[in-house]
Design an enzyme around this catalytic site. Structure first.
Site, PDB file in Angstrom:
ATOM      1  CB  CYS A 116      -0.971   0.127   1.237  1.00  0.00           C
ATOM      2  SG  CYS A 116      -1.853   1.480   1.192  1.00  0.00           S
ATOM      3  CB  CYS A 175      -4.940   4.657  -4.199  1.00  0.00           C
ATOM      4  SG  CYS A 175      -4.257   2.924  -4.425  1.00  0.00           S
TER       5      CYS A 175
END
Length: 286
Positions: free
Chosen positions: A84, A217
């Site tokens: 991530c 993101c």
């Protein structure tokens, strides 16, 4: 009171945000990693009504040898993810702040390989090379969408060029594309991107594991910048990606000559952005 709630009581945490992508962090030196990364614990912790609330949970494990810190990252539904981007930016900032690694340079182990990072005002991280890149894939396009590419930037991403990302109904459009068969059995994140008048790009992301739109993101920003470069639309070395939180992520794509096919296979992007502690606390009853 459940046994899990009893076990979690008294555990310290830090709540962090990376451009609105938010996480609950645990220091593996003092917190049992297996306890806070069980699916049930993660779902309770990430619950925005009865828990702390987050897009994911991160446990930082100190290492010695080839890496300084191992990042254990889990989505809010309890599933692990190899990488991530925003959680890694946050991990870089927090590891430096709590003495796990040097702000001048650190090595982080992730499911997507070794990540080097540092803090220079803001944290920045160097990705492993992207792969499985396809400039155009057969995806039925909605109004305003003009091109769809696919790339694995730590994790899989569809990138959809559109006239205006603000007009996309992400909640409706996202779930079907998230499971598009061309992206593999685990599915993909889905990003919509459109140009801004200032030369930057606006994007929105439907994230797998969260199963909804997130405010940012990091891996999606990297995937988006790579596809824009492949399409000949992002010609600068640093691509600015505006998130839904209003903050900008910067993706650096060092210049390199294209291959004979016209596609580059050597993208090693650097992502720079926010990694901020919002508050610290202790779990009481969750």
């Amino acid at each position: 009171m459940s046994s899990l709630a009893d076990a979690l009581r008294g555990i310290a945490f830090a709540k962090m945000t990376g451009s609105g992508n938010d996480f609950v962090f645990f220091d593996g030196r003092t917190v049992p990693i297996s306890l806070v990364t069980s699916p049930e614990a993660i779902q309770r912790i990430c619950n925005r009504y009865n828990g702390i609330g987050a897009d994911g949970v991160v446990a930082l494990e100190p290492l010695s040898g080839d890496a300084d810190v191992r990042i254990h990252y889990f989505n809010s539904d309890g599933t692990p993810a190899d990488l991530c981007g925003n959680a890694t930016l946050c991990s870089t900032a927090l590891s430096a702040a709590i003495g796990l690694a040097s702000a001048d340079g650190m090595r982080l182990t992730t499911g997507a390989g070794l990540i080097t990072s540092r803090v220079r005002g803001l944290p920045e991280i160097d990705f492993q090379p992207v792969h499985e890149m396809t400039n155009d894939i057969a995806v039925p396009m909605a109004d305003g969408e003009t091109r769809v590419g696919f790339v694995v930037a730590g994790i899989p991403h569809l990138v959809i060029l559109t006239e205006n990302a603000e007009n996309i109904d992400v909640a409706v459009r996202g779930p079907g594309l998230r499971w598009h068969p061309a992206t593999g059995p685990s599915g993909t994140n889905v990003n919509w991107v459109s140009p801004l008048p200032n030369g930057q790009w606006r994007y929105r992301t439907f994230e797998r594991g969260v199963e909804g739109e997130t405010l940012a993101c990091g891996t999606g920003a990297v995937a988006t910048a790579v596809m824009l470069a492949e399409w000949g639309l992002a010609k600068e070395e640093v691509v600015g990606i505006l998130t839904s939180s209003g903050r900008t992520l910067e993706v650096r794509l060092p210049a390199a000559a294209p291959t004979k096919t016209g596609m580059r296979t050597d993208y090693r992007p650097t992502l720079r952005g926010e990694g901020r502690v919002v508050y610290r606390g202790v779990i009481e009853d969750i």
